[in-house]
Write an enzyme that holds these catalytic residues in place. Structure first.
Site, mmCIF file in Angstrom:
data_model
loop_
_atom_site.group_PDB
_atom_site.id
_atom_site.type_symbol
_atom_site.label_atom_id
_atom_site.label_comp_id
_atom_site.label_asym_id
_atom_site.label_seq_id
_atom_site.Cartn_x
_atom_site.Cartn_y
_atom_site.Cartn_z
ATOM 1 N N TYR A 1 0.846 -1.197 0.000
ATOM 2 C CA TYR A 1 0.000 0.000 0.000
ATOM 3 C C TYR A 1 0.874 1.237 0.000
ATOM 4 O O TYR A 1 1.805 1.327 0.799
ATOM 5 C CB TYR A 1 -0.946 0.021 1.213
ATOM 6 C CG TYR A 1 -2.373 -0.077 0.748
ATOM 7 C CD1 TYR A 1 -2.976 0.999 0.104
ATOM 8 C CD2 TYR A 1 -3.094 -1.258 0.877
ATOM 9 C CE1 TYR A 1 -4.260 0.893 -0.399
ATOM 10 C CE2 TYR A 1 -4.383 -1.366 0.388
ATOM 11 C CZ TYR A 1 -4.967 -0.277 -0.253
ATOM 12 O OH TYR A 1 -6.224 -0.392 -0.753
ATOM 13 N N GLU B 1 -0.498 4.776 -0.576
ATOM 14 C CA GLU B 1 -1.290 6.000 -0.799
ATOM 15 C C GLU B 1 -0.414 7.230 -0.630
ATOM 16 O O GLU B 1 0.391 7.309 0.299
ATOM 17 C CB GLU B 1 -2.472 6.053 0.173
ATOM 18 C CG GLU B 1 -3.620 5.161 -0.277
ATOM 19 C CD GLU B 1 -4.842 5.262 0.628
ATOM 20 O OE1 GLU B 1 -4.805 6.022 1.621
ATOM 21 O OE2 GLU B 1 -5.823 4.560 0.342
ATOM 22 N N ASP C 1 -5.651 13.339 -25.480
ATOM 23 C CA ASP C 1 -5.705 11.964 -24.990
ATOM 24 C C ASP C 1 -5.052 11.115 -26.076
ATOM 25 O O ASP C 1 -5.672 10.797 -27.087
ATOM 26 C CB ASP C 1 -7.167 11.571 -24.760
ATOM 27 C CG ASP C 1 -7.329 10.093 -24.427
ATOM 28 O OD1 ASP C 1 -6.323 9.360 -24.417
ATOM 29 O OD2 ASP C 1 -8.483 9.667 -24.185
ATOM 30 N N THR D 1 -3.010 5.898 -22.151
ATOM 31 C CA THR D 1 -2.898 4.559 -21.584
ATOM 32 C C THR D 1 -1.473 4.090 -21.847
ATOM 33 O O THR D 1 -0.767 4.643 -22.690
ATOM 34 C CB THR D 1 -3.867 3.565 -22.261
ATOM 35 O OG1 THR D 1 -3.591 3.567 -23.671
ATOM 36 C CG2 THR D 1 -5.319 3.936 -22.026
ATOM 37 N N LYS E 1 -1.368 0.236 -25.077
ATOM 38 C CA LYS E 1 -1.711 0.119 -26.503
ATOM 39 C C LYS E 1 -0.409 0.168 -27.314
ATOM 40 O O LYS E 1 0.400 -0.734 -27.194
ATOM 41 C CB LYS E 1 -2.742 1.184 -26.862
ATOM 42 C CG LYS E 1 -4.048 0.950 -26.073
ATOM 43 C CD LYS E 1 -5.123 1.984 -26.327
ATOM 44 C CE LYS E 1 -6.318 1.713 -25.417
ATOM 45 N NZ LYS E 1 -7.346 2.756 -25.519
ATOM 46 N N ARG F 1 -1.358 -2.676 -18.437
ATOM 47 C CA ARG F 1 -2.577 -1.869 -18.380
ATOM 48 C C ARG F 1 -2.374 -0.794 -17.330
ATOM 49 O O ARG F 1 -2.062 -1.083 -16.182
ATOM 50 C CB ARG F 1 -3.788 -2.727 -18.004
ATOM 51 C CG ARG F 1 -3.972 -3.937 -18.863
ATOM 52 C CD ARG F 1 -5.382 -4.477 -18.778
ATOM 53 N NE ARG F 1 -6.204 -3.757 -19.701
ATOM 54 C CZ ARG F 1 -6.240 -4.021 -21.017
ATOM 55 N NH1 ARG F 1 -5.523 -4.985 -21.543
ATOM 56 N NH2 ARG F 1 -6.992 -3.305 -21.809
#
Ligand SMILES: *Cc1c(COP(=O)(O)O)cnc(C)c1O
Length: 411
Positions: free
Chosen positions: A50, A52, A199, A225, A228, A234
């Site tokens: 974790y 954060e 984008d 992203t 691609k 991902r």
């Protein structure tokens, strides 16, 4: 190896999928094959942690190593995209959709007016589709392509901007086969005082490799992203001018997300190392060359291409003259081992569930080492199956043998 031993049911499913990926021609324009290194990073113990917050400002203990992983990813993104020193990078967005929502959340107020590409013309759901949270939150006004050319008409976009006075203009596309003139978009945004957002999810890899013009450094914010054409895990990245850095970081965490997926961020780090290599530049060049070759070969078989061709990694076929809908074509071609997706074409008279077109791209097959020669072969298989569905079975066998000669990275 313990999955095979302790969860053979899941192991078998993964093996089946692996085999499918090896045996088909993967022409879905948004897909690619990641390297063994990316897979290794994704499957690493970093998934346990974790974290954060941001490097050196975490809400949890034990992040000394994680901080270095995330900083490495950020550093490599800066190098891969050749970012000026007054640009900022956030590598935490879980994927492209959250990245876009986060960018809007950072820079807009609810019900602000935003201009973006229409979904049916090749925009994305997160560009203000009615069914998407972005369309429900902001006042999206959509531009499309010219009916005559199938290309963006910058004069029309300027006229629309003059009329609706948007707070932001988004240039981003999922099914647009042509080069984007980011300079023109920026001029339009400046004329009406709008924030410029690109984008580049689909073309990120082409931009990093220098085979497509970049919106950096003149745009305000750029999302992409990483899975691609960038051929990473991902995930997604937001890049922005320093003056938006605090707003963007706050929008990602705590605005929209909790703990970042540090295994994916590690995957981004190693993917960006690959992106900076000469061999990736050659790969991206070949993606475009292959796409052009495939487009020409398809046209020779009488396929009608939206905009009359391609400048990037993708092609949009309008099947109207072939007496088959997009949905049936997708299904038929899949039965022959040719995997692509049905897609709306501009000014489509059919529905999104059974549109007039199919979209295909060369990012994945180029990762397998295919070149122009293989593109003519693929076009002839597609033409044969569309003309006579009874050959699908035979073609499937041929493709299964053919793909053996082109090992896929990571498989
Ligand atoms: C793929 C894509 C997205 C969304 O990415 P996901 O990771 O599927 O959420 C957003 N914008 C564009 C232009 C895309 O092509």
């Amino acid at each position: 190896m313990s999955l095979k031993l302790n969860d053979p049911q899941l192991y078998d499913l993964i093996e089946k999928e692996r085999k499918r990926q090896v045996e088909v021609l993967e022409l879905i324009a948004s897909e690619n094959y990641v390297s063994d290194e990316v897979l290794e990073a994704l499957g690493s113990v970093l998934t346990n942690k974790y974290a954060e917050g941001y490097p050196r400002k975490r809400y949890y203990a034990g992040n000394e190593v994680i901080d270095q992983v995330e900083e490495l990813a950020i550093e490599r993104v800066k190098e891969a995209f050749n970012l000026p020193i007054d640009w900022h990078v956030n590598v935490q967005p879980y994927s492209g959709s959250p990245a876009n929502v986060e960018a809007y959340f950072a820079l807009l107020q609810p019900s602000d007016t935003v201009m973006a590409m229409d979904l049916a013309n090749g925009g994305h759901l997160t560009h203000g589709s009615k069914v998407n949270v972005t369309g429900k939150t902001y006042n999206f006004v959509h531009y499309g392509v010219s009916e005559k050319t199938g290309k963006l008409d910058y004069l029309e976009i300027l006229k629309m901007a003059d009329r609706v006075k948007p707070k932001m203009i988004v240039s981003g596309f999922t099914a647009y086969p042509r080069e984007i003139d980011f300079k023109k978009f920026k001029e339009i945004a400046d004329k009406v005082g709008a924030i410029s957002m690109a984008d580049i999810s689909h073309i990120g890899g082409l931009i990093a490799a220098g085979v497509h013009p970049s919106p950096i450094p003149f745009f305000d914010v750029v999302t992409t992203t990483t899975h691609k054409t960038l051929r990473g895990p991902r995930g997604a990245i937001i890049m922005c001018k320093d003056k938006y850095a605090t707003a963007i970081d706050k929008a990602v965490f705590p605005g929209m997300q909790g703990g970042p997926h540090e295994n994916a961020i590690a995957g981004i780090a190693t993917a960006m190392k690959e992106v900076k290599t000469n061999s990736f530049r050659k790969y991206a060049e070949q993606v475009v060359k292959n796409c052009r070759a495939l487009a020409h070969a398809l046209q020779d078989f009488g396929f009608k291409l939206v905009s009359g061709g391609t400048d990037n990694h993708l092609i949009l076929i309008d099947l109207t003259n072939k007496n088959i809908g997009g949905k049936d074509a997708q299904k038929l071609l899949e039965s022959a081992g040719i995997v692509l997706n049905m897609n709306m074409v501009p000014f489509d008279k059919r529905s999104p569930f059974d549109p007039s077109g199919v979209r295909l791209g060369t990012a994945a097959i180029t990762s397998r080492g295919m070149k122009e020669k293989e593109m003519s072969k693929i076009a002839s298989w597609m033409a044969a199956v569309i003309t006579d569905p009874s050959v699908a079975e035979k073609v499937r066998g041929e493709i299964k043998r053919f793909t053996k000669n082109f090992p896929a990275p990571g498989l």
